[in-house]
Design an enzyme around this catalytic site. Sequence first.
Site, PDB file in Angstrom:
ATOM      1  N   GLY A 165       0.873  -1.173   0.000  1.00  0.00           N
ATOM      2  CA  GLY A 165       0.000   0.000   0.000  1.00  0.00           C
ATOM      3  C   GLY A 165       0.904   1.215   0.000  1.00  0.00           C
ATOM      4  O   GLY A 165       1.811   1.306  -0.817  1.00  0.00           O
ATOM      5  N   GLU A 166       0.714   2.069   0.955  1.00  0.00           N
ATOM      6  CA  GLU A 166       1.571   3.259   1.084  1.00  0.00           C
ATOM      7  C   GLU A 166       2.088   3.297   2.524  1.00  0.00           C
ATOM      8  O   GLU A 166       1.326   3.521   3.461  1.00  0.00           O
ATOM      9  CB  GLU A 166       0.764   4.506   0.714  1.00  0.00           C
ATOM     10  CG  GLU A 166       1.523   5.791   0.902  1.00  0.00           C
ATOM     11  CD  GLU A 166       2.927   5.744   0.344  1.00  0.00           C
ATOM     12  OE1 GLU A 166       3.108   5.458  -0.848  1.00  0.00           O
ATOM     13  OE2 GLU A 166       3.873   5.965   1.123  1.00  0.00           O
ATOM     14  N   SER A 167       3.398   3.081   2.643  1.00  0.00           N
ATOM     15  CA  SER A 167       3.958   2.892   3.980  1.00  0.00           C
ATOM     16  C   SER A 167       3.817   4.130   4.853  1.00  0.00           C
ATOM     17  O   SER A 167       3.653   4.023   6.076  1.00  0.00           O
ATOM     18  CB  SER A 167       5.422   2.466   3.887  1.00  0.00           C
ATOM     19  OG  SER A 167       6.179   3.461   3.244  1.00  0.00           O
ATOM     20  N   CYS A 169       5.898  -5.582   0.466  1.00  0.00           N
ATOM     21  CA  CYS A 169       6.057  -4.253  -0.139  1.00  0.00           C
ATOM     22  C   CYS A 169       5.990  -3.146   0.925  1.00  0.00           C
ATOM     23  O   CYS A 169       6.890  -3.046   1.746  1.00  0.00           O
ATOM     24  CB  CYS A 169       5.065  -4.061  -1.268  1.00  0.00           C
ATOM     25  SG  CYS A 169       5.630  -2.812  -2.437  1.00  0.00           S
ATOM     26  N   ARG A 221      13.012   3.073   0.092  1.00  0.00           N
ATOM     27  CA  ARG A 221      11.631   3.271  -0.352  1.00  0.00           C
ATOM     28  C   ARG A 221      11.626   3.760  -1.805  1.00  0.00           C
ATOM     29  O   ARG A 221      12.416   4.624  -2.175  1.00  0.00           O
ATOM     30  CB  ARG A 221      10.981   4.292   0.576  1.00  0.00           C
ATOM     31  CG  ARG A 221       9.543   4.473   0.349  1.00  0.00           C
ATOM     32  CD  ARG A 221       8.909   5.291   1.478  1.00  0.00           C
ATOM     33  NE  ARG A 221       7.648   5.774   1.002  1.00  0.00           N
ATOM     34  CZ  ARG A 221       7.378   7.043   0.739  1.00  0.00           C
ATOM     35  NH1 ARG A 221       8.278   7.978   0.973  1.00  0.00           N
ATOM     36  NH2 ARG A 221       6.207   7.366   0.259  1.00  0.00           N
ATOM     37  N   ILE A 237       5.465  -3.128  -7.493  1.00  0.00           N
ATOM     38  CA  ILE A 237       4.748  -1.860  -7.685  1.00  0.00           C
ATOM     39  C   ILE A 237       5.389  -0.812  -6.779  1.00  0.00           C
ATOM     40  O   ILE A 237       5.221  -0.863  -5.554  1.00  0.00           O
ATOM     41  CB  ILE A 237       3.253  -2.023  -7.347  1.00  0.00           C
ATOM     42  CG1 ILE A 237       2.626  -3.148  -8.190  1.00  0.00           C
ATOM     43  CG2 ILE A 237       2.514  -0.700  -7.583  1.00  0.00           C
ATOM     44  CD1 ILE A 237       1.199  -3.508  -7.790  1.00  0.00           C
ATOM     45  N   ARG A 238       6.143   0.108  -7.394  1.00  0.00           N
ATOM     46  CA  ARG A 238       6.872   1.112  -6.591  1.00  0.00           C
ATOM     47  C   ARG A 238       7.501   0.443  -5.357  1.00  0.00           C
ATOM     48  O   ARG A 238       7.344   0.901  -4.214  1.00  0.00           O
ATOM     49  CB  ARG A 238       5.941   2.253  -6.176  1.00  0.00           C
ATOM     50  CG  ARG A 238       5.496   3.100  -7.375  1.00  0.00           C
ATOM     51  CD  ARG A 238       4.418   4.086  -7.025  1.00  0.00           C
ATOM     52  NE  ARG A 238       4.800   4.971  -5.928  1.00  0.00           N
ATOM     53  CZ  ARG A 238       5.526   6.084  -6.072  1.00  0.00           C
ATOM     54  NH1 ARG A 238       5.954   6.434  -7.245  1.00  0.00           N
ATOM     55  NH2 ARG A 238       5.803   6.814  -5.040  1.00  0.00           N
ATOM     56  N   HIS A 279       4.472  -8.246  -4.683  1.00  0.00           N
ATOM     57  CA  HIS A 279       3.096  -8.491  -4.213  1.00  0.00           C
ATOM     58  C   HIS A 279       2.670  -9.937  -4.516  1.00  0.00           C
ATOM     59  O   HIS A 279       2.035 -10.176  -5.545  1.00  0.00           O
ATOM     60  CB  HIS A 279       2.124  -7.542  -4.927  1.00  0.00           C
ATOM     61  CG  HIS A 279       2.122  -6.151  -4.413  1.00  0.00           C
ATOM     62  ND1 HIS A 279       1.151  -5.654  -3.575  1.00  0.00           N
ATOM     63  CD2 HIS A 279       2.991  -5.137  -4.606  1.00  0.00           C
ATOM     64  CE1 HIS A 279       1.412  -4.399  -3.278  1.00  0.00           C
ATOM     65  NE2 HIS A 279       2.529  -4.056  -3.900  1.00  0.00           N
ATOM     66  N   GLU A 301       0.295 -11.544  -3.430  1.00  0.00           N
ATOM     67  CA  GLU A 301      -1.175 -11.668  -3.432  1.00  0.00           C
ATOM     68  C   GLU A 301      -1.773 -11.266  -4.776  1.00  0.00           C
ATOM     69  O   GLU A 301      -2.962 -11.458  -5.005  1.00  0.00           O
ATOM     70  CB  GLU A 301      -1.770 -10.847  -2.280  1.00  0.00           C
ATOM     71  CG  GLU A 301      -1.884  -9.344  -2.497  1.00  0.00           C
ATOM     72  CD  GLU A 301      -0.555  -8.594  -2.424  1.00  0.00           C
ATOM     73  OE1 GLU A 301       0.510  -9.224  -2.308  1.00  0.00           O
ATOM     74  OE2 GLU A 301      -0.594  -7.356  -2.522  1.00  0.00           O
TER      75      GLU A 301
HETATM   76  N1  GLN Z   1       6.132   2.861  -2.479  1.00  0.00           N
HETATM   77  C1  GLN Z   1       5.219   2.415  -1.485  1.00  0.00           C
HETATM   78  C2  GLN Z   1       5.592   2.941  -0.115  1.00  0.00           C
HETATM   79  O1  GLN Z   1       6.467   3.688   0.046  1.00  0.00           O
HETATM   80  C3  GLN Z   1       5.110   0.901  -1.443  1.00  0.00           C
HETATM   81  C4  GLN Z   1       4.412   0.419  -2.672  1.00  0.00           C
HETATM   82  C5  GLN Z   1       3.634  -0.839  -2.490  1.00  0.00           C
HETATM   83  O2  GLN Z   1       3.368  -1.307  -1.395  1.00  0.00           O
HETATM   84  N2  GLN Z   1       3.211  -1.369  -3.595  1.00  0.00           N
HETATM   85  O3  GLN Z   1       4.962   2.584   0.834  1.00  0.00           O
END
Ligand code: GLN
Length: 190
Positions: free
Chosen positions: A46-48, A78, A107, A136-137, A172, A174
């Site tokens: 997600g977004e940390s 992630c 990150r 993903i990122r 990921h 999942e």
């Molecule tokens: N770039 C995201 C972060 O800094 C992580 C991306 C992800 O979980 N797919 O949290």
Amino acid sequence: MKVGVLALQGAFREHAEALGALGAEAALVRRPEHLGGLDAIVLPGGESTTIDKLLDTSGLRAPLTGLLRGGLPLLATCAGLIVCAREIVDGRPDQRPLGVIDATVRRNGYGRQRESFEADLEVRALAGGPFRGVFIRAPVVERVGPAVEVLARHEGVPVLGREGPAWFASFHPELAGDLRVHEAFLHEVS
Ligand code: GLN
């Protein structure tokens, strides 16, 4: 088995579905009282930085850290890996990792052109051919401690590993349509 899935933000539903498909009971964790009776927990992508904030507002930071330090089996993927790492490079200045996996992660370390990509991964001890890694990122794992067993690398960089009962993936699992990483995790912790 009752497996918690931290459901503050991110790809928690997909993890819950994967766990359910493997016969585990997936319990969404949003408040401290949801931590009771868990056999394991998943911290999703997600977004940390958002998850970091919500750990404080939900009151989950301290009890979750206590359970993880006490050895509750963990699958961190992630953003979940960033949240659990010992050290974050290029994090937001006020982002405080839980420090339960001895790793340093950068990150968004795969950079702009490769913010998202897929790669076939050779995973140690996983039968049935390569696992499709969806990145993903994703964070780049720049260092792992001596107690970390690396289970897969991409271009030499660890992308899947474990420190005892704490598993991590920078991709990921999942989202791969392939349950083998979850299956191996559940097998180990059950
Ligand atoms: N770039 C995201 C972060 O800094 C992580 C991306 C992800 O979980 N797919 O949290």
